[in-house]
Design a protein around this motif. Sequence first.
Motif, mmCIF file in Angstrom:
data_model
loop_
_atom_site.group_PDB
_atom_site.id
_atom_site.type_symbol
_atom_site.label_atom_id
_atom_site.label_comp_id
_atom_site.label_asym_id
_atom_site.label_seq_id
_atom_site.Cartn_x
_atom_site.Cartn_y
_atom_site.Cartn_z
ATOM 1 N N GLU A 14 2.568 14.221 6.268
ATOM 2 C CA GLU A 14 1.930 12.988 5.794
ATOM 3 C C GLU A 14 0.442 13.162 5.515
ATOM 4 O O GLU A 14 -0.181 12.312 4.886
ATOM 5 N N ARG A 15 -0.127 14.237 5.999
ATOM 6 C CA ARG A 15 -1.536 14.567 5.748
ATOM 7 C C ARG A 15 -1.624 16.031 5.358
ATOM 8 O O ARG A 15 -0.694 16.796 5.522
ATOM 9 N N GLY A 16 -2.805 16.407 4.879
ATOM 10 C CA GLY A 16 -2.977 17.791 4.441
ATOM 11 C C GLY A 16 -2.339 17.984 3.081
ATOM 12 O O GLY A 16 -2.204 17.045 2.296
ATOM 13 N N GLU A 17 -1.925 19.196 2.839
ATOM 14 C CA GLU A 17 -1.302 19.531 1.564
ATOM 15 C C GLU A 17 0.006 18.747 1.402
ATOM 16 O O GLU A 17 0.790 18.650 2.344
ATOM 17 N N PRO A 18 0.277 18.201 0.217
ATOM 18 C CA PRO A 18 1.555 17.521 0.008
ATOM 19 C C PRO A 18 2.729 18.471 0.256
ATOM 20 O O PRO A 18 2.699 19.631 -0.162
ATOM 21 N N ARG A 55 0.836 -1.200 0.000
ATOM 22 C CA ARG A 55 0.000 0.000 0.000
ATOM 23 C C ARG A 55 0.873 1.253 0.000
ATOM 24 O O ARG A 55 1.875 1.331 0.704
ATOM 25 N N LYS A 56 0.483 2.230 -0.786
ATOM 26 C CA LYS A 56 1.235 3.472 -0.936
ATOM 27 C C LYS A 56 0.738 4.510 0.072
ATOM 28 O O LYS A 56 -0.460 4.765 0.169
ATOM 29 N N TRP A 57 1.691 5.105 0.813
ATOM 30 C CA TRP A 57 1.399 6.147 1.804
ATOM 31 C C TRP A 57 2.329 7.324 1.542
ATOM 32 O O TRP A 57 3.461 7.153 1.124
ATOM 33 N N ARG A 58 1.845 8.528 1.843
ATOM 34 C CA ARG A 58 2.704 9.701 1.686
ATOM 35 C C ARG A 58 3.852 9.620 2.693
ATOM 36 O O ARG A 58 3.652 9.360 3.876
ATOM 37 N N ALA A 59 5.056 9.899 2.228
ATOM 38 C CA ALA A 59 6.239 9.874 3.084
ATOM 39 C C ALA A 59 6.312 11.149 3.928
ATOM 40 O O ALA A 59 5.771 12.195 3.562
ATOM 41 N N THR A 60 7.002 11.035 5.039
ATOM 42 C CA THR A 60 7.302 12.195 5.864
ATOM 43 C C THR A 60 8.174 13.157 5.058
ATOM 44 O O THR A 60 9.018 12.732 4.273
ATOM 45 N N ASP A 61 7.966 14.439 5.250
ATOM 46 C CA ASP A 61 8.768 15.457 4.583
ATOM 47 C C ASP A 61 10.236 15.252 4.959
ATOM 48 O O ASP A 61 10.608 15.366 6.127
ATOM 49 N N PRO A 62 11.085 14.947 3.993
ATOM 50 C CA PRO A 62 12.489 14.687 4.301
ATOM 51 C C PRO A 62 13.275 15.939 4.678
ATOM 52 O O PRO A 62 14.423 15.838 5.128
ATOM 53 N N ASN A 63 12.688 17.107 4.519
ATOM 54 C CA ASN A 63 13.387 18.358 4.815
ATOM 55 C C ASN A 63 13.234 18.804 6.268
ATOM 56 O O ASN A 63 13.802 19.826 6.649
#
Length: 146
Positions: free
Chosen positions: A68-72, A20-28
Amino acid sequence: MEKPDVDRADDGRYIIVKGRKWRATDPNIPPGLNDELVRELMSARRAIKAGDSSARARVHAAKTALGERGEPWWERTDDGQAARAVAAATMLLRARDGGPISVDDVSQIVGGEAWREAVPLVEKTLRTGHDDHAWVFDGVNVRRMP
């Protein structure tokens, strides 16, 4: 910190867990700030398992702060950064047990590598958003309301 069985999509924006594909944590997000947010996320998840259904809002706020949620996190807009700033401030105040957080801390979470450009928006958000979020902003630091 990702588990070894987690794969990243080629573009780095998503992780694949059990197919399953999930948005990754912001790496910055700087590592220390990321660690604080992840600790709060895990604390909220433990609270849910213990029967505290109100902790779901904490999970949502932590995941929003982490990108991980909200705006990419790779499609920044003022509204998205403002929402993420509120979530980040809320979670950092919890992580620091109400101790002060700085505009720079929040800006580094929401602004990525160009975090200094996010400072005016974060300052405005923290100044105008404090009434709804039980914090006091003195122009430099944010503290939980007594």
